[in-house]
Design a protein around this motif. Sequence first.
Motif, PDB file in Angstrom:
ATOM      1  N   TYR A  82       0.798  -1.223   0.000  1.00  0.00           N
ATOM      2  CA  TYR A  82       0.000   0.000   0.000  1.00  0.00           C
ATOM      3  C   TYR A  82       0.839   1.286   0.000  1.00  0.00           C
ATOM      4  CZ  TYR A  82      -4.906   1.391   0.483  1.00  0.00           C
ATOM      5  OH  TYR A  82      -6.179   1.840   0.240  1.00  0.00           O
ATOM      6  N   THR A  83       2.118   1.198   0.375  1.00  0.00           N
ATOM      7  CA  THR A  83       2.905   2.428   0.535  1.00  0.00           C
ATOM      8  C   THR A  83       3.024   3.189  -0.789  1.00  0.00           C
ATOM      9  OG1 THR A  83       4.129   1.265   2.222  1.00  0.00           O
ATOM     10  CG2 THR A  83       5.064   3.345   1.479  1.00  0.00           C
ATOM     11  N   GLU A 113       2.538 -15.613  -3.762  1.00  0.00           N
ATOM     12  CA  GLU A 113       3.482 -16.375  -2.945  1.00  0.00           C
ATOM     13  C   GLU A 113       2.947 -17.793  -2.788  1.00  0.00           C
ATOM     14  OE1 GLU A 113       5.503 -14.125   0.333  1.00  0.00           O
ATOM     15  OE2 GLU A 113       3.582 -13.091   0.345  1.00  0.00           O
ATOM     16  N   TYR A 120      -1.286 -15.690   2.143  1.00  0.00           N
ATOM     17  CA  TYR A 120      -2.288 -15.816   1.095  1.00  0.00           C
ATOM     18  C   TYR A 120      -1.825 -15.069  -0.148  1.00  0.00           C
ATOM     19  CZ  TYR A 120      -5.234 -17.158   4.996  1.00  0.00           C
ATOM     20  OH  TYR A 120      -5.752 -17.780   6.099  1.00  0.00           O
ATOM     21  N   PHE A 123      -4.571 -10.913   0.422  1.00  0.00           N
ATOM     22  CA  PHE A 123      -4.633 -10.750   1.874  1.00  0.00           C
ATOM     23  C   PHE A 123      -4.928  -9.283   2.168  1.00  0.00           C
ATOM     24  CE2 PHE A 123      -0.508  -8.623   2.286  1.00  0.00           C
ATOM     25  CZ  PHE A 123       0.080  -8.958   1.062  1.00  0.00           C
ATOM     26  N   GLN A 125      -4.360  -5.721   4.425  1.00  0.00           N
ATOM     27  CA  GLN A 125      -3.401  -4.979   5.256  1.00  0.00           C
ATOM     28  C   GLN A 125      -4.041  -3.752   5.891  1.00  0.00           C
ATOM     29  OE1 GLN A 125       0.031  -3.701   3.027  1.00  0.00           O
ATOM     30  NE2 GLN A 125       1.211  -5.518   3.562  1.00  0.00           N
ATOM     31  N   PHE A 128      -0.308   2.429   7.684  1.00  0.00           N
ATOM     32  CA  PHE A 128      -0.181   3.827   8.158  1.00  0.00           C
ATOM     33  C   PHE A 128       1.059   4.477   7.568  1.00  0.00           C
ATOM     34  CE2 PHE A 128      -3.149   2.348  11.265  1.00  0.00           C
ATOM     35  CZ  PHE A 128      -3.814   3.474  11.714  1.00  0.00           C
ATOM     36  N   GLU A 129       0.957   5.744   7.159  1.00  0.00           N
ATOM     37  CA  GLU A 129       2.126   6.460   6.626  1.00  0.00           C
ATOM     38  C   GLU A 129       2.140   7.900   7.154  1.00  0.00           C
ATOM     39  OE1 GLU A 129       4.135   4.671   4.767  1.00  0.00           O
ATOM     40  OE2 GLU A 129       2.763   3.057   4.180  1.00  0.00           O
ATOM     41  N   THR A 279       5.743 -12.726  11.199  1.00  0.00           N
ATOM     42  CA  THR A 279       5.714 -11.262  11.281  1.00  0.00           C
ATOM     43  C   THR A 279       4.293 -10.749  11.100  1.00  0.00           C
ATOM     44  OG1 THR A 279       7.920 -11.218  10.356  1.00  0.00           O
ATOM     45  CG2 THR A 279       6.742  -9.138  10.400  1.00  0.00           C
ATOM     46  N   GLY A 282       5.086  -4.810   9.916  1.00  0.00           N
ATOM     47  CA  GLY A 282       6.451  -4.377   9.593  1.00  0.00           C
ATOM     48  C   GLY A 282       6.442  -3.018   8.936  1.00  0.00           C
ATOM     49  N   GLY A 283       7.544  -2.291   9.120  1.00  0.00           N
ATOM     50  CA  GLY A 283       7.611  -0.983   8.473  1.00  0.00           C
ATOM     51  C   GLY A 283       8.943  -0.311   8.670  1.00  0.00           C
ATOM     52  N   GLY A 284       8.990   0.962   8.321  1.00  0.00           N
ATOM     53  CA  GLY A 284      10.222   1.709   8.491  1.00  0.00           C
ATOM     54  C   GLY A 284      10.226   2.980   7.669  1.00  0.00           C
ATOM     55  N   TYR A 286      11.545   5.561   4.621  1.00  0.00           N
ATOM     56  CA  TYR A 286      11.877   5.408   3.198  1.00  0.00           C
ATOM     57  C   TYR A 286      12.215   6.765   2.586  1.00  0.00           C
ATOM     58  CZ  TYR A 286       6.844   6.124   3.499  1.00  0.00           C
ATOM     59  OH  TYR A 286       5.595   6.575   3.842  1.00  0.00           O
TER      60      TYR A 286
HETATM   61  P1  HAM Z   1       5.471  -6.212   4.327  1.00  0.00           P
HETATM   62  O1  HAM Z   1       6.425  -6.642   5.392  1.00  0.00           O
HETATM   63  O2  HAM Z   1       5.701  -6.726   2.967  1.00  0.00           O
HETATM   64  O3  HAM Z   1       5.499  -4.635   4.330  1.00  0.00           O
HETATM   65  O4  HAM Z   1       4.002  -6.595   4.761  1.00  0.00           O
HETATM   66  C1  HAM Z   1       3.460  -6.169   5.996  1.00  0.00           C
HETATM   67  C2  HAM Z   1       2.617  -7.256   6.636  1.00  0.00           C
HETATM   68  O5  HAM Z   1       1.635  -7.725   5.712  1.00  0.00           O
HETATM   69  C3  HAM Z   1       3.387  -8.508   7.015  1.00  0.00           C
HETATM   70  O6  HAM Z   1       4.028  -8.350   8.245  1.00  0.00           O
HETATM   71  C4  HAM Z   1       2.280  -9.538   7.075  1.00  0.00           C
HETATM   72  O7  HAM Z   1       1.597  -9.470   8.320  1.00  0.00           O
HETATM   73  C5  HAM Z   1       1.348  -9.088   5.973  1.00  0.00           C
HETATM   74  N1  HAM Z   1       1.571  -9.893   4.759  1.00  0.00           N
HETATM   75  C6  HAM Z   1       2.523  -9.731   3.818  1.00  0.00           C
HETATM   76  N2  HAM Z   1       2.413 -10.675   2.859  1.00  0.00           N
HETATM   77  C7  HAM Z   1       1.362 -11.448   3.205  1.00  0.00           C
HETATM   78  C8  HAM Z   1       0.728 -12.601   2.630  1.00  0.00           C
HETATM   79  N3  HAM Z   1       1.131 -13.120   1.472  1.00  0.00           N
HETATM   80  N4  HAM Z   1      -0.338 -13.159   3.274  1.00  0.00           N
HETATM   81  C9  HAM Z   1      -0.781 -12.625   4.449  1.00  0.00           C
HETATM   82  N5  HAM Z   1      -0.232 -11.543   5.033  1.00  0.00           N
HETATM   83  C10 HAM Z   1       0.830 -10.963   4.432  1.00  0.00           C
HETATM   84  C11 HAM Z   1       4.794  -3.836   3.479  1.00  0.00           C
HETATM   85  O8  HAM Z   1       3.910  -4.222   2.778  1.00  0.00           O
HETATM   86  C12 HAM Z   1       5.190  -2.378   3.562  1.00  0.00           C
HETATM   87  N6  HAM Z   1       4.420  -1.636   2.560  1.00  0.00           N
HETATM   88  C13 HAM Z   1       4.952  -1.850   4.962  1.00  0.00           C
HETATM   89  C14 HAM Z   1       5.264  -0.401   5.089  1.00  0.00           C
HETATM   90  C15 HAM Z   1       4.371   0.616   5.131  1.00  0.00           C
HETATM   91  N7  HAM Z   1       6.469   0.123   5.142  1.00  0.00           N
HETATM   92  C16 HAM Z   1       6.368   1.433   5.193  1.00  0.00           C
HETATM   93  N8  HAM Z   1       5.097   1.741   5.174  1.00  0.00           N
END
Ligand code: HAM
Length: 414
Positions: A82-83, A113, A120, A123, A125, A128-129, A279, A282-284, A286
């Motif tokens: 979503y970022t 995946e 999934y 899935f 999400q 927050f940004e 996990t 997660g974030g950080g 950028y």
């Molecule tokens: P990400 O670590 O790729 O980060 O995904 C965040 C969370 O989405 C994961 O910790 C997990 O809980 C969930 N998730 C990811 N892939 C799957 C999947 N295939 N099935 C179920 N749950 C999943 C991001 O997406 C970044 N955009 C986060 C971010 C926001 N960083 C900065 N701003």
Amino acid sequence: MKLRSVRGTHDIFGKEIDKFNLISNIVSRNAALKNFKEIQTPIFEFSNLFAKPLGEQSDVVLKEMYSFQDRNNDFLTLRPEYTTPMIRAAITNNLLNELPLKIFGIGPMFRRERPQKGRYRQFNQINFETLGTNNFLADVELISLSKNILKELLPKSKLKLHINSLGDKNNLIEYKKNLTKYFNEHKKKLSEESIKKIDTNPLRILDSKNEEDIVISQSSPKIYEYLSNDAKKDYEDLKRSLNLLEINFQEDPNLVRGLDYYCNTVFEYKSDNLGSQDTLLGGGRYDGLIKVLGGPDIPGIGWAAGIERITLLMDFEKKIGSTVHIALTNEKFTDYFLYLQKYLSEKRISYYWNYKYNLKKSFTKANTSFASYIIIIGENEFKGKFFTVKNLKTGEQKELELENISNHLNDKFK
Ligand code: HAM
């Protein structure tokens, strides 16, 4: 052909949808407390939005995106995260005129995946940004917000917050060079998967789940030694603030995150009860990403949490329903029942009838639904112009005229 849903997708209903709705409410309430505004973006975007920012060599871009060409030959991709769409929306709608911009969204993401528990292909999400500030207090705010939300949703779960700093882009380039050198020296002991990443994406070897890779990574150069003074100060300030707020954390020098756009603070919330997909969130930071996407050169930070993973850990007690069940014993009383329906609707009381003229079946349904009341309409009620209202928890039964039902229920529901 047997009717089935696509592999890696799932239907959400029953208890699961109740959990989803509860999560959504709690997220919105916490967002409002910290003044984050909701935004919704389309599920698909032009494909070129994603490849560069997420990293040409990241798993997501290399093998997980659902991309297709539409009838105009436009290359489109179902959003894998979503970022980038949120930043795209902030730029195209001129939302960056007033900074910082604090936004959040909830919705489906798509990654091809290998499906397994907690993973999934479609899935959901929570995301927050905060765009437009490099003050470390924005990092503190987002981490404490994530903690508050998870604590409210999962009061009994033991979750661990892992943090690290990747430093600025220059630190990171220097660090990657040294990592590549180190892994080349230990190439023989690495897994095949990791060997492929030595030159292209050495950071990813650090979070490999392969046991031999883990051993090699333990003695690899550590990012902290490469941090600039500014990056070190921000990291120290962040840790001090988390301690002050009593937010427990664990420093994890091998925490690098899977997408390429990160620098400085990175963090994850993990649980020991989720198996390999451990996990939750997660974030950080950028810094640089917004510029790459065609916006101003301003920093940003955010996080995302997987709703399905949260629901896996959520306890959901059966709640006594506030829907009143109706038992209608005969078709003859339909008109009398319609008066009751009109009355209950006007009083905004939720009711349920199973379309069966059968007292026993209505009681069974009311009991299995944990209803607290059933209203009975039979010969006696019809002739006497009253309704029998039975409390299913206490067994107490009352004969009431229509206009007294609402007060009686409201007293008891409280
Ligand atoms: P990400 O670590 O790729 O980060 O995904 C965040 C969370 O989405 C994961 O910790 C997990 O809980 C969930 N998730 C990811 N892939 C799957 C999947 N295939 N099935 C179920 N749950 C999943 C991001 O997406 C970044 N955009 C986060 C971010 C926001 N960083 C900065 N701003």
